[in-house]
Design an enzyme around this catalytic site. Structure first.
Site, PDB file in Angstrom:
ATOM      1  N   LYS A  59      -9.868  12.599   8.719  1.00 43.25           N
ATOM      2  CA  LYS A  59      -9.363  12.149  10.009  1.00 43.25           C
ATOM      3  C   LYS A  59      -9.304  13.319  10.993  1.00 43.25           C
ATOM      4  O   LYS A  59      -9.239  14.490  10.583  1.00 43.25           O
ATOM      5  CB  LYS A  59      -7.947  11.585   9.854  1.00 43.25           C
ATOM      6  CG  LYS A  59      -7.826  10.316   9.036  1.00 43.25           C
ATOM      7  CD  LYS A  59      -6.372   9.910   8.925  1.00 43.25           C
ATOM      8  CE  LYS A  59      -6.199   8.657   8.088  1.00 43.25           C
ATOM      9  NZ  LYS A  59      -6.712   7.449   8.766  1.00 43.25           N
TER      10      LYS A  59
ATOM     11  N   ASP B 127      -2.301  10.301   3.894  1.00 35.12           N
ATOM     12  CA  ASP B 127      -3.703   9.909   4.061  1.00 35.12           C
ATOM     13  C   ASP B 127      -4.408  10.856   5.023  1.00 35.12           C
ATOM     14  O   ASP B 127      -4.288  10.734   6.242  1.00 35.12           O
ATOM     15  CB  ASP B 127      -3.790   8.473   4.586  1.00 35.12           C
ATOM     16  CG  ASP B 127      -5.235   8.017   4.729  1.00 35.12           C
ATOM     17  OD1 ASP B 127      -6.124   8.657   4.126  1.00 35.12           O
ATOM     18  OD2 ASP B 127      -5.467   7.024   5.433  1.00 35.12           O
TER      19      ASP B 127
ATOM     20  N   ASP C  82       1.760   6.122   5.795  1.00 33.97           N
ATOM     21  CA  ASP C  82       0.793   5.228   5.159  1.00 33.97           C
ATOM     22  C   ASP C  82       1.330   4.626   3.864  1.00 33.97           C
ATOM     23  O   ASP C  82       0.652   3.828   3.228  1.00 33.97           O
ATOM     24  CB  ASP C  82      -0.521   5.970   4.903  1.00 33.97           C
ATOM     25  CG  ASP C  82      -1.743   5.093   5.103  1.00 33.97           C
ATOM     26  OD1 ASP C  82      -1.628   4.071   5.805  1.00 33.97           O
ATOM     27  OD2 ASP C  82      -2.813   5.428   4.555  1.00 33.97           O
TER      28      ASP C  82
ATOM     29  N   ARG D 194      -7.440  -0.473   1.065  1.00 36.99           N
ATOM     30  CA  ARG D 194      -7.956  -1.728   0.505  1.00 36.99           C
ATOM     31  C   ARG D 194      -8.482  -1.524  -0.916  1.00 36.99           C
ATOM     32  O   ARG D 194      -8.474  -2.457  -1.729  1.00 36.99           O
ATOM     33  CB  ARG D 194      -9.035  -2.300   1.418  1.00 36.99           C
ATOM     34  CG  ARG D 194     -10.305  -1.492   1.518  1.00 36.99           C
ATOM     35  CD  ARG D 194     -11.118  -1.816   2.755  1.00 36.99           C
ATOM     36  NE  ARG D 194     -10.454  -1.319   3.963  1.00 36.99           N
ATOM     37  CZ  ARG D 194     -10.911  -1.532   5.201  1.00 36.99           C
ATOM     38  NH1 ARG D 194     -12.024  -2.225   5.397  1.00 36.99           N
ATOM     39  NH2 ARG D 194     -10.273  -1.046   6.228  1.00 36.99           N
TER      40      ARG D 194
ATOM     41  N   LYS E   8       0.848  -1.198   0.000  1.00 37.65           N
ATOM     42  CA  LYS E   8       0.000   0.000   0.000  1.00 37.65           C
ATOM     43  C   LYS E   8       0.880   1.242   0.000  1.00 37.65           C
ATOM     44  O   LYS E   8       1.753   1.402   0.857  1.00 37.65           O
ATOM     45  CB  LYS E   8      -0.903  -0.010   1.238  1.00 37.65           C
ATOM     46  CG  LYS E   8      -1.723   1.260   1.450  1.00 37.65           C
ATOM     47  CD  LYS E   8      -2.480   1.212   2.767  1.00 37.65           C
ATOM     48  CE  LYS E   8      -3.125   2.548   3.100  1.00 37.65           C
ATOM     49  NZ  LYS E   8      -3.797   2.527   4.417  1.00 37.65           N
TER      50      LYS E   8
ATOM     51  N   ASP F 288     -11.941   6.982   4.074  1.00 41.12           N
ATOM     52  CA  ASP F 288     -10.767   6.719   4.903  1.00 41.12           C
ATOM     53  C   ASP F 288     -10.434   5.231   4.957  1.00 41.12           C
ATOM     54  O   ASP F 288      -9.484   4.828   5.625  1.00 41.12           O
ATOM     55  CB  ASP F 288     -10.981   7.265   6.316  1.00 41.12           C
ATOM     56  CG  ASP F 288      -9.695   7.318   7.118  1.00 41.12           C
ATOM     57  OD1 ASP F 288      -8.619   7.398   6.494  1.00 41.12           O
ATOM     58  OD2 ASP F 288      -9.755   7.279   8.360  1.00 41.12           O
TER      59      ASP F 288
ATOM     60  N   GLU G 208      -9.341   3.638   2.285  1.00 41.61           N
ATOM     61  CA  GLU G 208      -8.884   3.739   0.898  1.00 41.61           C
ATOM     62  C   GLU G 208      -7.806   2.736   0.529  1.00 41.61           C
ATOM     63  O   GLU G 208      -7.666   2.373  -0.637  1.00 41.61           O
ATOM     64  CB  GLU G 208      -8.384   5.165   0.621  1.00 41.61           C
ATOM     65  CG  GLU G 208      -6.956   5.465   1.048  1.00 41.61           C
ATOM     66  CD  GLU G 208      -6.697   5.307   2.536  1.00 41.61           C
ATOM     67  OE1 GLU G 208      -5.567   4.933   2.895  1.00 41.61           O
ATOM     68  OE2 GLU G 208      -7.619   5.543   3.350  1.00 41.61           O
TER      69      GLU G 208
END
Length: 502
Positions: A280, A273, A291, A354, A268, A350, A352
């Site tokens: 967030k 993020d 991230d 996956r 990933k 949030d 995202e």
């Protein structure tokens, strides 16, 4: 820092610092037993070490360290490093001892240091293994992120000498492997620590291209137009709020010939993020530069595998994008079509990671992989479940998962398996699309829901493992061989896996 292995005694080492490990007694009333190399020093310096132990200034407790300034031997400082009790001894204790000793030596402005290898050959650890573990711990422990500091740290340990009374060649063989592993992890840490205003998808892709050129593996970068042609709707959706175009890096290493199916590893790569429209909280949002840890780990694994000349074929996929809110960003309630043709209802922007991994997993099938392994800072729920000491492990193949667990023990990057029972399939069921991108409201089973989402995109009959590194990708408190910041998690784990898995 240069690492050298040789036969010799600490008492004769012409450097600044000498160090050795000491076990803590099992019974509290007993005193630690000093290694022969310490006794040799003590016979020259007048029994300073023995007197200190008898006074219980040093007990051998795990992580403890005692500094002795001496004049009668060439080195000016002796370090005793606690290894803890024999009954609790494990390989990682050696990494910790090396990290503690090297950092202490650096603070003492040492340039040349020697460590007694024999003092840590405990519980079946042989000379080669000890050389590897000491080198890993030393190089990992000495790393610090200073790219944007005007004044760099002036104190630098230049040489680590691994001294043994036994097989120095075996120690050096282990040290060479340890250097590769730790240096590869440090490459990951340097990229992962880089803030989002510098570490854009473009910069990371450029680093991947240059790294591939340097170490001799292939690298191809798919730009936004290529991603559109591949119909990677997940990546396009997540990236839609950012001015930075998404990129998709494809790495290939061929060490086993054309007839061998490759492993596919996917990371990933969210370079920052914010959560997107599902924003967030501002507290700790700065940590979301991490991230991208999964994608960075993929690059580091390729460096390690190529330098070790492993007899495997490997494909690495790094989907890279930011996740930001804007007038063009994806919205909760949107329905997108992924590369596989499967539609996804976006409940939370949030969740995202996956979504971009779904496209990457489907792309991996074009290589006919023998197994797919993904690494991702996927869920905060994994931190709640497992804390910061291990990564979450899920998948569909018992042999693959069991070997990753074993690699976790060997590498010091431990994993803990979570259930993937069929009952969890309902968690991502959508009323309006093929699947939704979050589990039940309230976050129940959030880590497993994330794993189940990814599983639905895995090609049929392909072994697959998902490693959630949300709790292990960075440290907020310094550890014996980790400074604050990125850990490079995944490099040691999967390199150890590829060394052994058949």
């Amino acid at each position: 820092m240069d690492v050298v292995a040789s036969r010799g005694f600490l008492s004769e080492f012409a450097g600044d610092v000498v160090a050795l490990g000491v076990l803590e007694p099992e019974e509290k009333e007993r005193l630690p037993e000093l290694h022969e190399s310490a006794k040799r020093i003590d016979s020259i310096v007048g029994g300073v070490l023995k007197s200190s132990v008898e006074a219980k200034e040093f007990t051998g407790k795990l992580g403890s360290i005692c500094v002795y300034r001496v004049k009668e031997i060439p080195a000016r400082i002796v370090l005793l490093v606690g290894l803890g009790k024999r009954s609790a001894f494990e390989d990682d204790v050696i990494r910790q001892a090396a990290g503690k000793a090297c950092c202490a030596a650096r603070e003492l402005n040492a340039k040349r240091m020697a460590f007694c290898v024999d003092s840590v050959c405990v519980g079946g650890v042989d000379a080669e293994r000890a050389g590897r573990l000491l080198t890993e711990g030393a190089i990992l422990g000495l790393y610090s992120f200073e790219a944007y500091k005007s004044e760099k740290e002036e104190k630098q340990l230049k040489e680590l000498h691994l001294l043994t009374s036994g097989d120095a060649k075996a120690v050096m063989n282990g040290a060479e492997k340890g250097e590769i592993i730790a240096s590869s992890a440090n490459i990951v840490r340097e990229i992962c620590n880089d803030p989002a205003n510098y570490a854009t998808p473009k910069k990371i892709a450029d680093i991947a291209v240059e790294t591939a050129r340097r170490y001799g593996f292939k690298c191809k970068v798919l730009e936004k137009k290529d991603i559109e042609m591949e119909k990677m709707g997940g990546i396009l959706s997540v990236s839609s709020g950012s001015a930075q175009p998404p990129l998709f890096v494809v790495l290939e290493y061929n060490g086993a010939g054309k007839g061998e199916k490759p492993y596919a590893i996917i990371g990933k790569g969210i370079t920052f993020d914010s959560g997107g429209i599902s924003l967030k909280p501002s507290q700790n949002m700065d940590k979301m530069k991490f991230d991208k840890a999964g994608a960075c780990a993929v690059l580091g694994i390729f460096v390690a595998v190529s330098r070790m000349k492993m007899k495997i074929n490997l494909v690495g996929l790094m989907p890279l994008t930011e996740n930001l809110p804007s007038g063009s960003a994806a919205r909760p309630g949107d329905i997108i079509k992924t590369r596989s043709g499967k539609t996804v209802e976006i409940i939370s922007t949030d969740a995202e990671g996956r979504v971009i991994l779904a496209d990457a997993i489907d792309y991996a099938k074009t290589f006919g992989p023998r197994a797919i392994i993904d690494l991702a800072t996927l869920t905060g729920a994994c931190v709640v479940a497992l804390g910061y000491e291990c990564s979450g492990l899920m998948g569909n193949d018992e042999k693959l998962l069991a070997e990753i667990e074993k690699a976790g023990i060997r590498s010091g990057e431990k994993v803990w398996r979570l259930p993937m029972w069929k009952e969890y399939n309902e968690y991502n069921k959508s009323d309006v699309a093929d699947i939704k991108n979050v589990g039940p409201s309230g976050g129940a089973g959030g880590t497993i829901a994330g794993g189940k989402f990814l599983e639905s995109f895995v090609p049929k009959d392909v072994p697959w493992a998902h490693i959630d590194i949300a709790g292990t990708a960075w440290k907020e408190q310094a550890k014996p061989y980790f400074a604050l910041g990125a850990t490079g998690v995944g490099v040691r784990l999967l390199t150890a896996f590829f060394e052994e898995f058949k």
